[in-house]
Design an enzyme around this catalytic site. Structure first.
Site, PDB file in Angstrom:
ATOM      1  N   ASP A   1       0.836  -1.200   0.000  1.00 51.24           N
ATOM      2  CA  ASP A   1       0.000   0.000   0.000  1.00 51.24           C
ATOM      3  C   ASP A   1       0.871   1.250   0.000  1.00 51.24           C
ATOM      4  O   ASP A   1       1.615   1.494   0.954  1.00 51.24           O
ATOM      5  CB  ASP A   1      -0.897  -0.015   1.245  1.00 51.24           C
ATOM      6  CG  ASP A   1      -2.146   0.813   1.085  1.00 51.24           C
ATOM      7  OD1 ASP A   1      -2.101   1.810   0.344  1.00 51.24           O
ATOM      8  OD2 ASP A   1      -3.171   0.473   1.697  1.00 51.24           O
TER       9      ASP A   1
ATOM     10  N   CYS B   1      -6.033   4.176  -4.262  1.00 50.20           N
ATOM     11  CA  CYS B   1      -6.079   2.808  -3.746  1.00 50.20           C
ATOM     12  C   CYS B   1      -7.253   1.962  -4.236  1.00 50.20           C
ATOM     13  O   CYS B   1      -7.054   0.925  -4.869  1.00 50.20           O
ATOM     14  CB  CYS B   1      -6.036   2.826  -2.224  1.00 50.20           C
ATOM     15  SG  CYS B   1      -7.106   4.061  -1.455  1.00 50.20           S
TER      16      CYS B   1
ATOM     17  N   ARG C   1      -7.217  -1.293  -6.773  1.00 53.05           N
ATOM     18  CA  ARG C   1      -7.554  -2.635  -6.314  1.00 53.05           C
ATOM     19  C   ARG C   1      -8.654  -3.247  -7.168  1.00 53.05           C
ATOM     20  O   ARG C   1      -8.632  -4.450  -7.473  1.00 53.05           O
ATOM     21  CB  ARG C   1      -7.951  -2.581  -4.838  1.00 53.05           C
ATOM     22  CG  ARG C   1      -6.783  -2.279  -3.936  1.00 53.05           C
ATOM     23  CD  ARG C   1      -7.168  -1.678  -2.583  1.00 53.05           C
ATOM     24  NE  ARG C   1      -5.986  -1.045  -2.025  1.00 53.05           N
ATOM     25  CZ  ARG C   1      -5.068  -1.680  -1.287  1.00 53.05           C
ATOM     26  NH1 ARG C   1      -5.248  -2.937  -0.974  1.00 53.05           N
ATOM     27  NH2 ARG C   1      -4.013  -1.043  -0.853  1.00 53.05           N
TER      28      ARG C   1
ATOM     29  N   LYS D   1      -6.316  -5.467   3.243  1.00 52.28           N
ATOM     30  CA  LYS D   1      -7.195  -4.344   2.916  1.00 52.28           C
ATOM     31  C   LYS D   1      -8.025  -4.655   1.681  1.00 52.28           C
ATOM     32  O   LYS D   1      -7.495  -4.934   0.616  1.00 52.28           O
ATOM     33  CB  LYS D   1      -6.346  -3.086   2.701  1.00 52.28           C
ATOM     34  CG  LYS D   1      -7.118  -1.858   2.234  1.00 52.28           C
ATOM     35  CD  LYS D   1      -6.187  -0.663   2.172  1.00 52.28           C
ATOM     36  CE  LYS D   1      -6.726   0.446   1.299  1.00 52.28           C
ATOM     37  NZ  LYS D   1      -5.816   1.596   1.238  1.00 52.28           N
TER      38      LYS D   1
ATOM     39  N   HIS E   1     -11.409  -2.593   0.797  1.00 52.76           N
ATOM     40  CA  HIS E   1     -11.748  -1.234   0.371  1.00 52.76           C
ATOM     41  C   HIS E   1     -12.555  -1.194  -0.922  1.00 52.76           C
ATOM     42  O   HIS E   1     -12.481  -0.240  -1.692  1.00 52.76           O
ATOM     43  CB  HIS E   1     -10.482  -0.394   0.224  1.00 52.76           C
ATOM     44  CG  HIS E   1     -10.743   1.086   0.298  1.00 52.76           C
ATOM     45  ND1 HIS E   1      -9.930   2.028  -0.312  1.00 52.76           N
ATOM     46  CD2 HIS E   1     -11.728   1.794   0.893  1.00 52.76           C
ATOM     47  CE1 HIS E   1     -10.391   3.237  -0.087  1.00 52.76           C
ATOM     48  NE2 HIS E   1     -11.491   3.118   0.652  1.00 52.76           N
TER      49      HIS E   1
ATOM     50  N   HIS F   1       0.762   2.310   4.255  1.00 48.72           N
ATOM     51  CA  HIS F   1      -0.292   3.324   4.366  1.00 48.72           C
ATOM     52  C   HIS F   1      -0.231   3.992   5.748  1.00 48.72           C
ATOM     53  O   HIS F   1       0.205   3.382   6.716  1.00 48.72           O
ATOM     54  CB  HIS F   1      -1.648   2.652   4.174  1.00 48.72           C
ATOM     55  CG  HIS F   1      -2.788   3.584   3.948  1.00 48.72           C
ATOM     56  ND1 HIS F   1      -3.412   4.253   4.974  1.00 48.72           N
ATOM     57  CD2 HIS F   1      -3.437   3.956   2.817  1.00 48.72           C
ATOM     58  CE1 HIS F   1      -4.397   4.992   4.495  1.00 48.72           C
ATOM     59  NE2 HIS F   1      -4.434   4.837   3.179  1.00 48.72           N
TER      60      HIS F   1
ATOM     61  N   ASN G   1      -0.334   2.321  -5.757  1.00 50.31           N
ATOM     62  CA  ASN G   1      -0.113   3.671  -6.280  1.00 50.31           C
ATOM     63  C   ASN G   1       1.185   4.198  -5.676  1.00 50.31           C
ATOM     64  O   ASN G   1       1.858   3.490  -4.928  1.00 50.31           O
ATOM     65  CB  ASN G   1      -1.284   4.609  -5.964  1.00 50.31           C
ATOM     66  CG  ASN G   1      -1.792   4.509  -4.541  1.00 50.31           C
ATOM     67  OD1 ASN G   1      -2.927   4.100  -4.312  1.00 50.31           O
ATOM     68  ND2 ASN G   1      -0.961   4.849  -3.573  1.00 50.31           N
TER      69      ASN G   1
ATOM     70  N   LYS H   1       0.963   9.917  -4.951  1.00 51.12           N
ATOM     71  CA  LYS H   1      -0.387   9.347  -4.889  1.00 51.12           C
ATOM     72  C   LYS H   1      -1.462  10.394  -5.167  1.00 51.12           C
ATOM     73  O   LYS H   1      -1.340  11.536  -4.752  1.00 51.12           O
ATOM     74  CB  LYS H   1      -0.599   8.744  -3.496  1.00 51.12           C
ATOM     75  CG  LYS H   1      -1.988   8.165  -3.229  1.00 51.12           C
ATOM     76  CD  LYS H   1      -2.049   7.603  -1.823  1.00 51.12           C
ATOM     77  CE  LYS H   1      -3.434   7.071  -1.469  1.00 51.12           C
ATOM     78  NZ  LYS H   1      -3.461   6.475  -0.115  1.00 51.12           N
TER      79      LYS H   1
END
Length: 595
Positions: free
Chosen positions: A47, A85, A89, A147, A149, A238, A345, A399
């Protein structure tokens, strides 16, 4: 026509590319051994890792496990993800453009005008099929930890999207030591196992726990003859950036010279390692960023420690990934496992403590930001925009933005059938991962409906590229947009770090995006703008509302969420205050009349 200077640079870039040999991979290239049976897959998503964060890419963090995998296979230096993010994904797991999946952006930055629109539902839309769905249907065992998300409502979690077993966080992030949120948009940190609300153990560190649970899932079906697909989506690195002290201490002196020095050092290493051409220049930090020397001594110590924690978190992640690798080796499964390691990213530039009210929120949730325990339980660390710009070297921005610093990330693949000891400069995109996995699993016939392309011919050494020079590939997240066509890239970055204008760059000689060719190449610019318009129309890209500001929108959305969470308590407080004020006024009036 190109200017003569640009032509000279282009020629120099081609000569350098032809003569350069990459020192990245220590062993000679070897012909790939074809798997006798269907391979296992371990897909590792880091991440917010910058292009050069892994050791094999020239980063400061010790990542011996990732480096070993890289030397066993192929690394890419021209692979691009999306700038954010959840869109990344969704693209990674489906092979589709993010707008086609329902994750055009993330809920935290979504303007009200886009809510509920096609492609902007903030969860995988009905009919969207994941790589896990397809592998599961073909007899693979499918697991995920980390994660997610990609939605948290009924039918939105991994158990409804092809995963036999999963233990996931549904939010954009969370604390790495405890079960608590990391920003005011969330009231809690919600974890789910196989679709049901779950809770973390008392002794918890994210990278360790996610690997432990993945090993448990693989072992639970150890008697099966079916291969497995394991998706391991780490929280590292992250925010909040957190790591055990024993890892952070390895970098106590590494970043003391500051962000300008790091950016320069990484840019030089990128050229030395053959990751970018010798013609590459790196932009200096923007004027609005702080100079390292302008910081107080205490602030320099705090920020240097923050970056040390960042590196320590990467090393800790690599260490725990190593436990999974060792387990697969000890159980005889390693040799038939294909590993893919990448990032969603570029590096995270957020500076949350500068947001109004964030300090109060930190206090309410038991967070501190002190040098003595930075990165450890109860602390809140982040690297901020200056370190993010430095980490993104030799590229521009980070990012959320469509410059190379936000899009170009590390990517490596290793295992049976993959050539070893190779560095590829072939173009690759996040939407290519799903069709590549399916192709390597012998399921290429089921990928006709995806956006991306299989990279199998590249990673097995049968071809140098999967894309032709005239192929156009588009990206868009919250107005930040890019259109790739061969070596050329058309890009638009929105405020606050961009100005919303379109620029054109030749990435073959200028991956640092320092020399805008739009005025010199009007015909090419117009043609690529047409390509982008076609991409946007085909994928349902919506224009941003007038006056949209991402930081304002985050604050608005977080405030609205806080009102959802605590509105009735606030209402009671307001009523109590009004009642006390009314009672006080009543007493004052009565007292005045008595006089």
């Amino acid at each position: 026509m190109r200017t003569s200077a640009h032509g000279i640079l282009a020629g120099l870039g081609l000569i350098v590319s032809a003569l350069a040999t990459s020192p990245l991979l220590a062993q000679d290239a070897a012909e790939p051994a074809q798997p006798a049976v269907r391979p296992n897959f371990v897909l590792v998503l880091v991440d917010d890792a910058a292009f050069m964060d892994f050791g094999i890419y020239g980063g400061e963090a010790r990542t011996p496990v990732i480096d070993r995998l890289a030397r066993r296979g192929m690394i890419f230096s021209n692979y691009h993800s999306s700038p954010l993010c959840a869109p990344s994904r969704a693209m990674l797991l489906t092979g589709l453009d993010n707008h086609r999946t329902g994750l055009a952006t993330i809920p935290e930055v979504l303007p009200p005008e886009h809510r509920g629109q096609p492609g902007y539902g903030m969860s995988l839309e009905p009919g969207v099929v994941t790589v896990a769905d397809r592998l599961q249907a073909a007899g693979y065992r499918t697991y995920m930890t980390g994660k997610w998300h990609l939605g948290h409502g009924e039918g939105d979690l991994p158990n409804a999207h092809g995963f036999d077993h999963s233990f996931v966080l549904d939010a954009s992030g969370a604390d790495n030591w405890d079960e608590k949120p990391y920003m005011p948009y969330y009231r809690t940190a919600d974890w789910f196992e196989d679709g049901a609300r779950a809770h973390l153990p008392d002794e918890f560190y994210s990278s360790e726990f996610l690997v432990d649970r993945m090993i448990d899932y693989i072992d639970a079906d150890a008697g099966s003859a079916d291969p497995f697909f394991a998706y391991l989506a780490f929280q590292a690195i992250h925010i909040p950036v957190q790591a055990p002290r024993e890892f952070t201490e390895n970098y106590a002196e590494t970043y003391r010279d500051g962000w300008e020095a790091l950016r320069q050092a990484r840019a030089s290493r990128a050229v030395d390692l053959g990751l970018v051409p010798a013609t590459t220049s790196a932009l200096p930090l923007p004027d609005r960023m702080r100079a390292w020397t302008d910081l107080s001594e205490d602030d320099r110590a705090l920020y240097a420690r923050s970056m040390a924690v960042n590196a320590g978190m990467l090393e800790a992640m690599d260490h725990h990934l190593g436990r999974l690798v060792e387990h697969l080796e000890s159980t005889g499964q390693f040799d038939n496992t294909i590993f893919i390691v990448t990032s969603d990213n570029g590096p995270e530039p957020s500076h949350p403590v500068g947001e109004p009210g964030f300090g109060t929120w930190m206090n309410l949730h038991g967070y501190t930001r002190q040098l003595e325990n930075l990165g450890e339980r109860g602390s809140y660390a982040f690297i901020g925009p200056e370190w993010a710009m430095a980490a993104a070297a030799p590229f521009n921005l980070f990012k959320f933005y469509a410059s190379e610093g936000g899009l170009r990330v590390p990517f490596l693949i290793a295992g049976p059938g993959i050539v070893s000891g190779q560095h590829s400069q072939a173009a690759g995109y996040v939407t290519d991962v799903t069709p590549t996995i399916l192709d390597l699993a012998g399921l290429s016939s089921v990928t006709s409906d995806v956006t991306g392309r299989s990279l199998r011919s590249v990673v097995t050494g049968r071809a140098d590229a999967a894309y032709a020079p005239g192929d156009a590939v588009g990206f868009e997240v919250s107005g930040n947009s890019a259109l790739f066509r061969g070596d050329f890239k058309l890009v638009r970055n929105m405020p606050p770090w961009g100005d919303g204008s379109w620029q054109l760059f030749d990435l073959a000689i200028d991956p640092g995006e320092t020399f805008d060719l739009a005025a010199q190449e009007p015909d090419l610019t117009a043609a690529m703008l047409d390509d982008y318009a076609a991409y946007a129309a085909a994928n349902g890209v919506l224009d941003l509302p007038e006056g949209y500001d991402v930081h304002d929108q985050i604050s608005i959305n977080a405030t609205m969420r806080q009102l959802e969470f605590y509105g009735w308590q606030l209402a009671l407080v307001v009523l109590l205050i009004l009642g006390l004020a009314g009672f006080g006024l009543y007493r004052l009036v009565r007292f005045s009349r008595r006089r």
